[in-house]
Design a protein around this motif. Sequence first.
Motif, PDB file in Angstrom:
ATOM      1  N   SER A 277      33.848  90.051  65.367  1.00 57.40           N
ATOM      2  CA  SER A 277      34.042  89.546  64.004  1.00 57.40           C
ATOM      3  C   SER A 277      34.723  90.631  63.180  1.00 57.40           C
ATOM      4  O   SER A 277      34.666  91.812  63.510  1.00 57.40           O
ATOM      5  CB  SER A 277      32.690  89.208  63.359  1.00 57.40           C
ATOM      6  OG  SER A 277      32.028  88.155  64.012  1.00 57.40           O
TER       7      SER A 277
ATOM      8  N   SER B 186      36.444  84.468  65.447  1.00 58.60           N
ATOM      9  CA  SER B 186      37.332  83.880  66.462  1.00 58.60           C
ATOM     10  C   SER B 186      36.522  83.277  67.596  1.00 58.60           C
ATOM     11  O   SER B 186      35.366  83.654  67.833  1.00 58.60           O
ATOM     12  CB  SER B 186      38.282  84.943  67.026  1.00 58.60           C
ATOM     13  OG  SER B 186      39.127  85.463  66.032  1.00 58.60           O
TER      14      SER B 186
ATOM     15  N   VAL C  34      36.192  87.108  58.974  1.00 61.20           N
ATOM     16  CA  VAL C  34      37.018  86.535  60.041  1.00 61.20           C
ATOM     17  C   VAL C  34      36.168  86.357  61.293  1.00 61.20           C
ATOM     18  O   VAL C  34      35.414  87.250  61.686  1.00 61.20           O
ATOM     19  CB  VAL C  34      38.225  87.437  60.392  1.00 61.20           C
ATOM     20  CG1 VAL C  34      39.047  86.815  61.518  1.00 61.20           C
ATOM     21  CG2 VAL C  34      39.100  87.689  59.178  1.00 61.20           C
TER      22      VAL C  34
ATOM     23  N   ASN D  58      43.029  90.930  69.704  1.00 65.56           N
ATOM     24  CA  ASN D  58      43.276  90.115  68.513  1.00 65.56           C
ATOM     25  C   ASN D  58      42.606  90.710  67.281  1.00 65.56           C
ATOM     26  O   ASN D  58      43.191  90.717  66.189  1.00 65.56           O
ATOM     27  CB  ASN D  58      42.791  88.687  68.744  1.00 65.56           C
ATOM     28  CG  ASN D  58      43.791  87.847  69.509  1.00 65.56           C
ATOM     29  OD1 ASN D  58      44.747  87.333  68.952  1.00 65.56           O
ATOM     30  ND2 ASN D  58      43.579  87.714  70.809  1.00 65.56           N
ATOM     31  N   ALA D  59      41.391  91.219  67.449  1.00 70.97           N
ATOM     32  CA  ALA D  59      40.702  91.826  66.307  1.00 70.97           C
ATOM     33  C   ALA D  59      41.470  93.032  65.786  1.00 70.97           C
ATOM     34  O   ALA D  59      41.606  93.221  64.569  1.00 70.97           O
ATOM     35  CB  ALA D  59      39.284  92.221  66.702  1.00 70.97           C
TER      36      ALA D  59
ATOM     37  N   HIS E 263      44.451  91.650  63.830  1.00 73.19           N
ATOM     38  CA  HIS E 263      44.063  90.962  62.606  1.00 73.19           C
ATOM     39  C   HIS E 263      43.563  91.931  61.542  1.00 73.19           C
ATOM     40  O   HIS E 263      43.882  91.784  60.354  1.00 73.19           O
ATOM     41  CB  HIS E 263      42.995  89.913  62.912  1.00 73.19           C
ATOM     42  CG  HIS E 263      43.488  88.787  63.750  1.00 73.19           C
ATOM     43  ND1 HIS E 263      42.654  87.923  64.426  1.00 73.19           N
ATOM     44  CD2 HIS E 263      44.751  88.368  64.042  1.00 73.19           C
ATOM     45  CE1 HIS E 263      43.367  87.031  65.094  1.00 73.19           C
ATOM     46  NE2 HIS E 263      44.649  87.284  64.865  1.00 73.19           N
TER      47      HIS E 263
ATOM     48  N   SER F  30      41.297  80.778  68.837  1.00 71.53           N
ATOM     49  CA  SER F  30      41.317  80.224  67.485  1.00 71.53           C
ATOM     50  C   SER F  30      40.571  81.137  66.521  1.00 71.53           C
ATOM     51  O   SER F  30      39.473  81.617  66.820  1.00 71.53           O
ATOM     52  CB  SER F  30      40.671  78.839  67.483  1.00 71.53           C
ATOM     53  OG  SER F  30      40.811  78.214  66.218  1.00 71.53           O
ATOM     54  N   THR F  31      41.173  81.372  65.357  1.00 69.29           N
ATOM     55  CA  THR F  31      40.630  82.300  64.369  1.00 69.29           C
ATOM     56  C   THR F  31      40.560  81.631  63.001  1.00 69.29           C
ATOM     57  O   THR F  31      41.485  80.924  62.606  1.00 69.29           O
ATOM     58  CB  THR F  31      41.516  83.553  64.274  1.00 69.29           C
ATOM     59  OG1 THR F  31      41.547  84.208  65.550  1.00 69.29           O
ATOM     60  CG2 THR F  31      41.005  84.518  63.231  1.00 69.29           C
TER      61      THR F  31
END
Length: 263
Positions: A142, A154, A152, A111-112, A115, A166-167
């Motif tokens: 992060s 999560s 950001v 996810n990082a 994102h 959830s982010t």
Amino acid sequence: MTSRLLVSGSTGGAVTELVIPALLLRTPNAAWSQLVHIYVPQSPTVAFSGRDLRSPGITKATELALEAGFEPVVRSPGGRMVAYDSGAVVIDHLDATTDIRQAGRSTFAANADSHVRVLRELGDVDARIGEVDGEYCPGEFSINVEGDTKVVGSAQRVTATGSLFSTVVQVAVSDRVRAVITDVSEALGYDLRQSSIAGLADYAPALTADEVAAAFVTDYRDRLDMTDGQLPAEIVAHASTATPDGTSPFHVDDWTRAHPVLA
């Protein structure tokens, strides 16, 4: 169960918005395999975690949040406290096919990576993955800017029925958000470097929360081949009945366990 559903737009106040993913995570026989809800929050929120509740300073932290006009809520995912308002973007990614064997670092890393790519494409933002010194809700994955400020964070929750990732993306961090993160962190006994608090607009002033939300909507739609849709009306209606008492943090998981969605 093969559908991948993408939903955008806020659904209500702080409690409703945080109860919805917890209910979705526990909904039996979901019609979707993955559901992503991306929205700009309507209400100033201090989202505590279960870990925060174990701090002897939680009562004071709650009082400070309320005095600042923020709704204190104990969210379903883990991590530590985060505060945000309409200058942020929240992404809730639910996956009904995930179990405990697929949870952990690999999910955070994937996810990082996604994102940070979106943020770099938005403009002149030197987004990087990694914890910075003295950040709130510290985490290995992060996302920071220039190795100095966190923008950001999560958190994840995994149950027998799937996972919730959830982010929170901080875009335009208001003075009240900076102040409440500082004051609540101090009450909870957490170390914090106040200068580590920032939003994307501190580096790219033209960016707005709506623009950032739209960029993430496009990314999830294209990357995961998702279909635009709406949240289940019965879930939204049920979540809207959750009411805080105005004095203590509203505990999302306690409420959802006591008020399950019937099959």
